[in-house]
Scaffold this active site. Structure first.
Site, mmCIF file in Angstrom:
data_model
loop_
_atom_site.group_PDB
_atom_site.id
_atom_site.type_symbol
_atom_site.label_atom_id
_atom_site.label_comp_id
_atom_site.label_asym_id
_atom_site.label_seq_id
_atom_site.Cartn_x
_atom_site.Cartn_y
_atom_site.Cartn_z
ATOM 1 N N SER A 46 57.696 48.534 4.244
ATOM 2 C CA SER A 46 57.900 49.406 5.407
ATOM 3 C C SER A 46 59.315 50.004 5.483
ATOM 4 C CB SER A 46 57.552 48.674 6.708
ATOM 5 O OG SER A 46 56.168 48.360 6.717
ATOM 6 N N HIS A 58 53.519 43.130 -8.514
ATOM 7 C CA HIS A 58 53.436 43.612 -7.129
ATOM 8 C C HIS A 58 52.376 42.765 -6.408
ATOM 9 C CE1 HIS A 58 52.611 46.157 -3.691
ATOM 10 N NE2 HIS A 58 53.780 46.732 -3.918
ATOM 11 N N GLY A 88 53.173 48.148 4.113
ATOM 12 C CA GLY A 88 52.219 49.077 4.735
ATOM 13 C C GLY A 88 51.892 48.758 6.180
ATOM 14 N N GLU A 112 59.634 41.704 -1.680
ATOM 15 C CA GLU A 112 58.704 42.427 -0.801
ATOM 16 C C GLU A 112 57.866 41.402 -0.030
ATOM 17 O OE1 GLU A 112 57.809 46.684 -2.236
ATOM 18 O OE2 GLU A 112 56.379 45.352 -3.190
ATOM 19 N N GLU A 147 50.069 43.524 -4.492
ATOM 20 C CA GLU A 147 48.709 44.067 -4.571
ATOM 21 C C GLU A 147 48.049 43.645 -5.881
ATOM 22 O OE1 GLU A 147 49.830 48.096 -3.675
ATOM 23 O OE2 GLU A 147 50.226 47.491 -1.614
ATOM 24 N N LYS A 198 51.757 54.075 -5.863
ATOM 25 C CA LYS A 198 50.474 53.347 -5.889
ATOM 26 C C LYS A 198 49.376 54.277 -6.415
ATOM 27 C CE LYS A 198 52.353 50.344 -2.389
ATOM 28 N NZ LYS A 198 52.179 49.437 -1.266
ATOM 29 N N ASN A 205 57.208 53.841 -5.189
ATOM 30 C CA ASN A 205 55.945 53.314 -5.723
ATOM 31 C C ASN A 205 54.812 54.121 -5.095
ATOM 32 O OD1 ASN A 205 53.746 51.912 -6.568
ATOM 33 N ND2 ASN A 205 54.233 49.999 -5.506
HETATM 34 P P1 13P Z 1 55.312 50.399 2.054
HETATM 35 O O1 13P Z 1 56.683 51.000 1.916
HETATM 36 O O2 13P Z 1 54.229 51.387 2.253
HETATM 37 O O3 13P Z 1 55.326 49.282 3.061
HETATM 38 O O4 13P Z 1 54.983 49.700 0.633
HETATM 39 C C1 13P Z 1 55.932 48.885 0.052
HETATM 40 C C2 13P Z 1 55.523 48.621 -1.331
HETATM 41 O O5 13P Z 1 54.502 48.009 -1.581
HETATM 42 C C3 13P Z 1 56.386 49.151 -2.405
HETATM 43 O O6 13P Z 1 56.076 48.569 -3.622
#
Ligand code: 13P
Length: 273
Positions: free
Chosen positions: A237, A127, A203, A197, A129, A47, A45
Site C-alpha cells: 500500500s 512474492h 492491496g 512486504e 502472492e 503483477k 510490480n
Molecule cells: P500494493 O502496493 O498494491 O499494496 O502491492 C504491493 C506489492 O505487492 C508489491 O509487490
C-alpha cells in the site's frame, strides 16, 4: 612459404580477435548492476496487468528524473519484458518470477537464461502472492535466487508476515525463518535486495505505522550481521501520499509498489517526491 602460412593463418587470427571482442562485449553486458551506486530504489510490480497499448501510454506519460542516484525498476509480465526493455530510458527492467531450473521439461516456466538474453537486471522472488497462490516455499526462493545471482540478475527477495502471524507476535520469527532459509550463501549486499512486504498490507490500503516500518527494517538488517548492509525495500500500500515518509526512514532503502505503480502520474510522484 612463410608468407603463404601467414595468409592461411590470417583467418585464424581474425577469428581469435572476433571471439575476444565478443567475450569482452558479453562480459560488459552481463556485469551486475552496482547497487551501491544508488541512494534509493523504486520498483514497480505490475503483477498480471498491462498490455501493449497500456505500455505505450505509460511511458509517454511517466516522468523520470535525470537524477541517476534513484534506481527505477519496472517489472511487467514476462510477455511484456521485451517491449518494456525496448522503451528503456533511465530505468531498469525486472521480472516478477523465474524458474529455479535452468532448462528442460518444465512447461510454462521462464529461465534465467531467457531473462539474461533480454538484458533483465532484476527479478522479484518469493512474492507473497507466489507463496500463497502457487505454494512457493523458502527452498524455491533459495534455488531461484542462486540461479539469478549466477546469471548476474539481482533477486529482490520478498519476505513478510500474515495478519495472523502479526497478531500472534510472530513477525520477527517469521522474517528470520524466511531470510535464513530463502537467502542463499552466495547472496550479499552487492548482488541481492530484500523487500519487506507485510502480507496484510498488500492491496489493502493498510500499512504498519512509520515507526513499525523502521523498526522491522532495522530488525532485518541487524538480527544477523550478514544482512547489515543489504538494501531493504518496503512494500504494501505504498502511494504518492505516503511514499516520501516511508522512503525517508533511516532503515528503508526504497519501495516496492503494486497498485500505485500502474498509474504513471502516481508512480511519477512517488519517484520524484
Ligand atoms: P500494493 O502496493 O498494491 O499494496 O502491492 C504491493 C506489492 O505487492 C508489491 O509487490
Amino acid at each position: 612459404m612463410a608468407n603463404i602460412r601467414e595468409i592461411f593463418d590470417f583467418p585464424k587470427v581474425l577469428n581469435i580477435n572476433i571471439v575476444a571482442s565478443i567475450i569482452i562485449v558479453s562480459i560488459r553486458e552481463i556485469i551486475m548492476i552496482n547497487l551501491d551506486s544508488f541512494s534509493s530504489f523504486f520498483v514497480a510490480n505490475w503483477k498480471l496487468n498491462g498490455d501493449f497499448n497500456f505500455i505505450d501510454q505509460y511511458f509517454d506519460g511517466l516522468k523520470l528524473l535525470d537524477d541517476k542516484s534513484r534506481c527505477i525498476v519496472i517489472c511487467p509480465t514476462s510477455i511484456h519484458l521485451d517491449k518494456v526493455s525496448q522503451k528503456k530510458n533511465n530505468y531498469y527492467v525486472g521480472a516478477q518470477n523465474v524458474s529455479q531450473y535452468s532448462e528442460g521439461a518444465f512447461t510454462g516456466e521462464v529461465s534465467c537464461k531467457s531473462l539474461t538474453e533480454l538484458k533483465i537486471d532484476f527479478c522479484i522472488v518469493g512474492h507473497s502472492e507466489r507463496r500463497l497462490i502457487y505454494y512457493e516455499n523458502n527452498a524455491d526462493v533459495y534455488s531461484k535466487s542462486i540461479q539469478l545471482i549466477n546469471n548476474y540478475i539481482v533477486p529482490i527477495i520478498c519476505v513478510g508476515e500474515t495478519l495472523e502471524e502479526k497478531e500472534n507476535g510472530q513477525t520477527n520469527e517469521v522474517l528470520t525463518k524466511q531470510l535464513n532459509e530463502g537467502v542463499p550463501n552466495s547472496s550479499n549486499a552487492n548482488n541481492t535486495i530484500i523487500a519487506y512486504e507485510p502480507v496484510w498490507a498488500i492491496g489493502t490500503g493498510l500499512t504498519p505505522s512509520i515507526e513499525e516500518i523502521n523498526t522491522t527494517h532495522e530488525f532485518i538488517k541487524k538480527h544477523n550481521t550478514r544482512f547489515n548492509d543489504y538494501k531493504v525495500l518496503y512494500g504494501g500500500s505504498v502511494k504518492a501520499n505516503n511514499a516520501n515518509d516511508i522512503v525517508s526512514l533511516t532503515c528503508v532503502d526504497g519501495a516496492l509498489v503494486g497498485g500505485a505503480s500502474l498509474k504513471y502520474e502516481e508512480f511519477s510522484k512517488i519517484i520524484i517526491d
